[in-house]
Design a protein around this motif. Structure first.
Motif, mmCIF file in Angstrom:
data_model
loop_
_atom_site.group_PDB
_atom_site.id
_atom_site.type_symbol
_atom_site.label_atom_id
_atom_site.label_comp_id
_atom_site.label_asym_id
_atom_site.label_seq_id
_atom_site.Cartn_x
_atom_site.Cartn_y
_atom_site.Cartn_z
ATOM 1 N N SER A 412 0.826 -1.206 0.000
ATOM 2 C CA SER A 412 0.000 0.000 0.000
ATOM 3 C C SER A 412 0.856 1.250 0.000
ATOM 4 O O SER A 412 0.561 2.228 -0.693
ATOM 5 C CB SER A 412 -0.931 -0.008 1.213
ATOM 6 O OG SER A 412 -0.169 -0.076 2.418
ATOM 7 N N VAL A 413 1.947 1.237 0.762
ATOM 8 C CA VAL A 413 2.849 2.388 0.810
ATOM 9 C C VAL A 413 3.565 2.558 -0.524
ATOM 10 O O VAL A 413 3.715 3.674 -1.036
ATOM 11 C CB VAL A 413 3.854 2.226 1.962
ATOM 12 C CG1 VAL A 413 4.870 3.365 1.956
ATOM 13 C CG2 VAL A 413 3.124 2.173 3.299
ATOM 14 N N GLN A 416 1.165 4.014 -3.078
ATOM 15 C CA GLN A 416 0.946 5.430 -2.820
ATOM 16 C C GLN A 416 2.169 6.248 -3.207
ATOM 17 O O GLN A 416 2.046 7.351 -3.752
ATOM 18 C CB GLN A 416 0.616 5.632 -1.337
ATOM 19 C CG GLN A 416 0.196 7.052 -0.983
ATOM 20 C CD GLN A 416 -0.182 7.182 0.479
ATOM 21 O OE1 GLN A 416 -0.118 6.204 1.226
ATOM 22 N NE2 GLN A 416 -0.557 8.378 0.883
ATOM 23 N N LEU A 417 3.360 5.702 -2.966
ATOM 24 C CA LEU A 417 4.586 6.394 -3.330
ATOM 25 C C LEU A 417 4.713 6.524 -4.848
ATOM 26 O O LEU A 417 5.155 7.554 -5.365
ATOM 27 C CB LEU A 417 5.788 5.650 -2.750
ATOM 28 C CG LEU A 417 7.164 6.311 -2.936
ATOM 29 C CD1 LEU A 417 7.214 7.635 -2.194
ATOM 30 C CD2 LEU A 417 8.263 5.381 -2.449
ATOM 31 N N THR A 420 1.729 9.244 -5.883
ATOM 32 C CA THR A 420 1.788 10.624 -5.384
ATOM 33 C C THR A 420 3.194 11.124 -5.159
ATOM 34 O O THR A 420 3.375 12.305 -4.851
ATOM 35 C CB THR A 420 0.994 10.735 -4.071
ATOM 36 O OG1 THR A 420 1.620 9.912 -3.072
ATOM 37 C CG2 THR A 420 -0.439 10.275 -4.268
ATOM 38 N N GLN A 422 4.951 10.909 -2.738
ATOM 39 C CA GLN A 422 5.218 11.241 -1.340
ATOM 40 C C GLN A 422 4.239 10.474 -0.456
ATOM 41 O O GLN A 422 3.095 10.261 -0.831
ATOM 42 C CB GLN A 422 5.080 12.739 -1.097
ATOM 43 C CG GLN A 422 3.710 13.319 -1.453
ATOM 44 C CD GLN A 422 3.645 14.813 -1.225
ATOM 45 O OE1 GLN A 422 4.611 15.403 -0.739
ATOM 46 N NE2 GLN A 422 2.515 15.419 -1.554
ATOM 47 N N VAL A 423 4.751 10.067 0.718
ATOM 48 C CA VAL A 423 3.932 9.336 1.686
ATOM 49 C C VAL A 423 4.118 10.020 3.034
ATOM 50 O O VAL A 423 5.217 9.974 3.615
ATOM 51 C CB VAL A 423 4.334 7.854 1.775
ATOM 52 C CG1 VAL A 423 3.470 7.138 2.818
ATOM 53 C CG2 VAL A 423 4.210 7.185 0.414
ATOM 54 N N GLU A 426 2.737 8.485 9.451
ATOM 55 C CA GLU A 426 1.445 8.167 10.056
ATOM 56 C C GLU A 426 1.673 7.640 11.482
ATOM 57 O O GLU A 426 2.606 6.872 11.729
ATOM 58 C CB GLU A 426 0.711 7.124 9.213
ATOM 59 C CG GLU A 426 -0.695 6.842 9.712
ATOM 60 C CD GLU A 426 -1.443 5.888 8.784
ATOM 61 O OE1 GLU A 426 -2.596 5.534 9.111
ATOM 62 O OE2 GLU A 426 -0.863 5.498 7.741
ATOM 63 N N PRO A 490 1.539 -1.365 7.829
ATOM 64 C CA PRO A 490 0.881 -0.074 7.608
ATOM 65 C C PRO A 490 -0.647 -0.189 7.541
ATOM 66 O O PRO A 490 -1.346 0.810 7.538
ATOM 67 C CB PRO A 490 1.455 0.367 6.265
ATOM 68 C CG PRO A 490 1.725 -0.903 5.539
ATOM 69 C CD PRO A 490 2.159 -1.881 6.590
ATOM 70 N N GLY A 539 6.894 5.921 8.504
ATOM 71 C CA GLY A 539 6.930 6.708 7.274
ATOM 72 C C GLY A 539 8.114 6.349 6.424
ATOM 73 O O GLY A 539 8.996 5.596 6.836
ATOM 74 N N ILE A 540 8.122 6.935 5.198
ATOM 75 C CA ILE A 540 9.203 6.705 4.246
ATOM 76 C C ILE A 540 10.334 7.672 4.548
ATOM 77 O O ILE A 540 10.128 8.888 4.707
ATOM 78 C CB ILE A 540 8.715 6.900 2.806
ATOM 79 C CG1 ILE A 540 7.649 5.852 2.460
ATOM 80 C CG2 ILE A 540 9.863 6.813 1.815
ATOM 81 C CD1 ILE A 540 8.164 4.440 2.447
ATOM 82 N N TYR A 548 10.914 2.109 4.627
ATOM 83 C CA TYR A 548 9.773 2.304 5.513
ATOM 84 C C TYR A 548 10.260 2.050 6.943
ATOM 85 O O TYR A 548 10.539 0.906 7.318
ATOM 86 C CB TYR A 548 8.646 1.347 5.125
ATOM 87 C CG TYR A 548 7.353 1.595 5.868
ATOM 88 C CD1 TYR A 548 6.565 2.708 5.615
ATOM 89 C CD2 TYR A 548 6.917 0.697 6.837
ATOM 90 C CE1 TYR A 548 5.381 2.924 6.296
ATOM 91 C CE2 TYR A 548 5.736 0.897 7.524
ATOM 92 C CZ TYR A 548 4.968 2.015 7.245
ATOM 93 O OH TYR A 548 3.798 2.224 7.925
#
Length: 643
Positions: A412-413, A416-417, A420, A422-423, A426, A490, A539-540, A548
């Motif tokens: 999932s991360v 998203q990376l 977008t 950027q992550v 969280e 995550p 987070g990244i 991660y």
């Protein structure tokens, strides 16, 4: 994969479904329908259908051009046939005109012969008969002519051929004599025959003809009828000057034929304006034209005068000269018709040749165009096939890179990376973190070569990685002999994270016992484990090699649980013990207070076992598993050394 890991798989699948690669992969797995294969340019059937479509596409305008040219050529052929028919009409009209002209001249000579009782001849009748017979003989076709049987016109019959008409004409000539023949009967017979032929001439002319030659034919017909009427009126004019007066029907017939002749002449000049110029020149150059008008006016007044044979002959000669000039106009008009028809025929021939040339050119060019299109389509299809092959290879490589990325980062991360770039970090309120390391690893590393150490660690982590696949956990990283795993991120899984880590820790502890320490016969591998439950921030970190990472006191505490633990035991904190008590099913032993660096005294526990055993711990086929646990680069080095 186990039931507990289902939520992670579902979440990962839901996120990865957004990937175009996965969508294409899913589509490729499904069986393609017939229509899909038919429209797929990478499929053989699809290529054939597309080739057919591309060949049909340029063939449509080519076919339309062929059809259009064929229709034009068909119209040209019809037009040429019409012009040929017109030529036939002109030939028939010319032949009939010549016959009518000869019969008119013969009628005038015969009428003059009868009127003078054979005493005065302007022309040898025998020679006139021969001229008329030659004209009849030269006719190309013979129409069906209705003529009277005798001079009284009481019976009319159809003459179906030239020989029958010639026989009837010869029979009529033999009965002509100055004593027995009446001029009215002779006039009537010749007039009936000429009228029948002029009717046939009229029927031959099509006024609706599109070529425009019908105007000339109508003018030709009217000019013939005008000459016919003037010839008839001239006979009555001779009668007037020879006898001094026209009585009854003779005067009426003169007036009627005289007016009809002038009207028909004016109509001919109207249809063909160029004839009017010739006619005006004729009237200006003809010396007798003024006398003709004067004598015509005199006859129309019909005043009783002294009979005079000389005046009759002079009138006849002047009218013959005038009619002769009109026949010159008739011949000129015939030349105009012939030239017009020849021009139309030449134009039709040129159009026909052009149409045939266009059709031939299209038929020659069409295969070339089709071949060029086929070659272009084949090139495009080859390029499309290569492109499709490259696309498939790209998809395979993308799947490999995605697989590697998903192993390095949570799916999932990672997704998203990718989307977008950027992550954001969280915060997770409650997760469980696990650490383990190898007891005595420093001594083991000192006793073995680096390659042997790498092989040893690779075999251990390969086994651990295979085991943790059965649990809802995420492998954070490995640093040397340290192995770090977390659960509850995550993707949050509620309160399952503590039981998942506890079960996994027991499984890894049991699995590690199968390893033998290198160069230490009989000594089995020993690992030291520790775990803690609490909040973390994840987070990244980094952009070149993004990782991660987990941050917070929970990570430090879990690491301290491992470092203060003992070999072949799982050291857990009080927070994790309480969480396990809520879940239940685990046997825990109290260890007591332990001085933890940076934390002080902590009440800790040993995780002993799980009630009912570890159900998800599948048996491994150890010979197969350990068949070759060396890293890939080491296998390549060994293969190169062997060569």
């Amino acid at each position: 994969m186990s039931r507990q890991n289902g939520s992670v798989i579902a979440e990962s699948s839901s996120v990865r479904s957004l990937s175009s690669d996965d969508v294409s992969t899913t589509k490729s797995i499904k069986k393609k329908s017939c229509w899909t294969r038919a429209t797929d340019p990478t499929h053989r059937r699809g290529r054939r259908i597309q080739l057919m479509q591309m060949l049909i596409l340029p063939f449509i305008p080519i076919l339309a051009l062929i059809v259009q040219t064929a229709n034009t050529l068909h119209d040209i052929l019809i037009y040429r046939q019409e012009v040929s028919d017109i030529e036939t009409q002109v030939t028939i009209a010319t032949d009939l005109g010549k016959v009518v002209t000869r019969l008119q001249l013969e009628r005038s000579e015969v009428a003059f012969f009868i009127y003078t009782n054979g005493s005065r001849l302007r022309f040898n009748l025998t020679q006139r008969y021969v001229t008329t017979d030659e004209t009849l003989k030269n006719m190309t076709t013979w129409p069906l002519v209705s003529i009277p049987r005798d001079e009284t016109k009481t019976e009319i019959y159809d003459v179906v051929n030239r020989e029958a008409f010639q026989a009837r004409l010869d029979e009529f000539r033999q009965r002509i004599s100055p004593e027995e023949s009446k001029i009215s009967e002779v006039m009537s017979w010749y007039t009936s025959v000429n009228g029948a032929m002029l009717d046939i001439l009229t029927n031959q002319i099509k006024e609706t003809d599109n070529s425009g030659v019908w105007r000339y034919l109508i003018a030709f017909k009217n000019l013939l009828r005008s000459i016919e009427s003037m010839g008839i009126s001239s006979v009555y004019g001779i009668n007037y000057f020879g006898r001094g007066m026209l009585v009854g029907d003779s005067y009426v017939n003169y007036v009627r034929h005289e007016a009809l002749g002038r009207d028909l002449l004016n109509a001919s000049l109207t249809y063909v304006p160029s004839l009017k110029i010739l006619y005006d020149d004729l009237t200006k150059t003809m010396p007798e034209y003024g006398h003709i008008k004067a004598r015509r006016d005199e006859i129309l007044r019909n005043i009783n005068r002294k009979p005079s044979i000389e005046d009759a002959i002079a009138y006849f000669d002047s009218m013959s000269m005038y009619v002769g000039e009109l026949r010159k106009l008739q011949r000129e008009l015939r030349h105009m018709i012939r030239n017009y028809v020849n021009s139309n025929l030449q134009d039709a021939s040129n159009k026909q040749a052009a149409g045939i040339a266009i059709v031939a050119l299209v038929l020659v060019i069409s295969p070339i165009i089709i071949i060029l299109v086929r070659n272009a389509v084949a090139t495009i299809q080859m390029y499309a096939a290569n492109l499709a092959q490259k696309a498939r290879e790209l998809k395979r490589e993308k799947r490999k890179s995605d697989t590697l990325l998903f192993q390095m980062l949570p799916p999932s991360v990672a997704q998203q990376l990718k989307q977008t770039q950027q992550v954001p970090a969280e915060y997770y309120e409650n997760v469980t973190v696990y650490f383990s390391d190898i007891v005595g690893f420093t001594e083991i590393a000192a006793e073995n070569t680096p390659l042997e150490v790498v092989t040893f660690l690779n075999s251990i982590y390969k086994l651990f990685d295979a085991r943790i696949e059965c649990y809802d956990v995420y492998k954070v990283e490995t640093i040397g002999d340290s192995y770090m795993v977390a659960s509850g991120l995550p993707v949050k899984n509620g309160d399952k994270h503590v039981s998942e880590i506890a079960t996994m820790a027991l499984d890894l502890l049991a699995a590690s016992s199968v390893f033998q320490v290198p160069k230490r016969p009989g000594e089995r591998l020993q690992i030291r484990s520790g775990a803690h439950t609490g909040p973390v921030v994840a987070g990244i970190v980094g952009s070149k090699m993004p990782r991660y990472c987990l941050f917070g006191d929970t990570v430090n505490t879990a690491s301290r649980m491992e470092s203060t633990g003992e070999a072949l035991r799982i050291h857990i904190s009080l927070e994790m013990k309480k969480a396990l008590d809520v879940v239940g099913g685990f046997k825990i032993e109290h260890r007591g207070l332990v001085d933890v660096k940076g934390k002080g005294l902590m009440d800790t526990y040993w995780l002993e076992c799980k009630d009912g055993g570890i159900a998800r711990a599948a048996e491994l086929d150890l010979p197969t598993f350990f068949e070759d646990v060396r890293p890939v680069f080491m296998r390549r080095l060994r293969e190169e050394d062997a060569l």
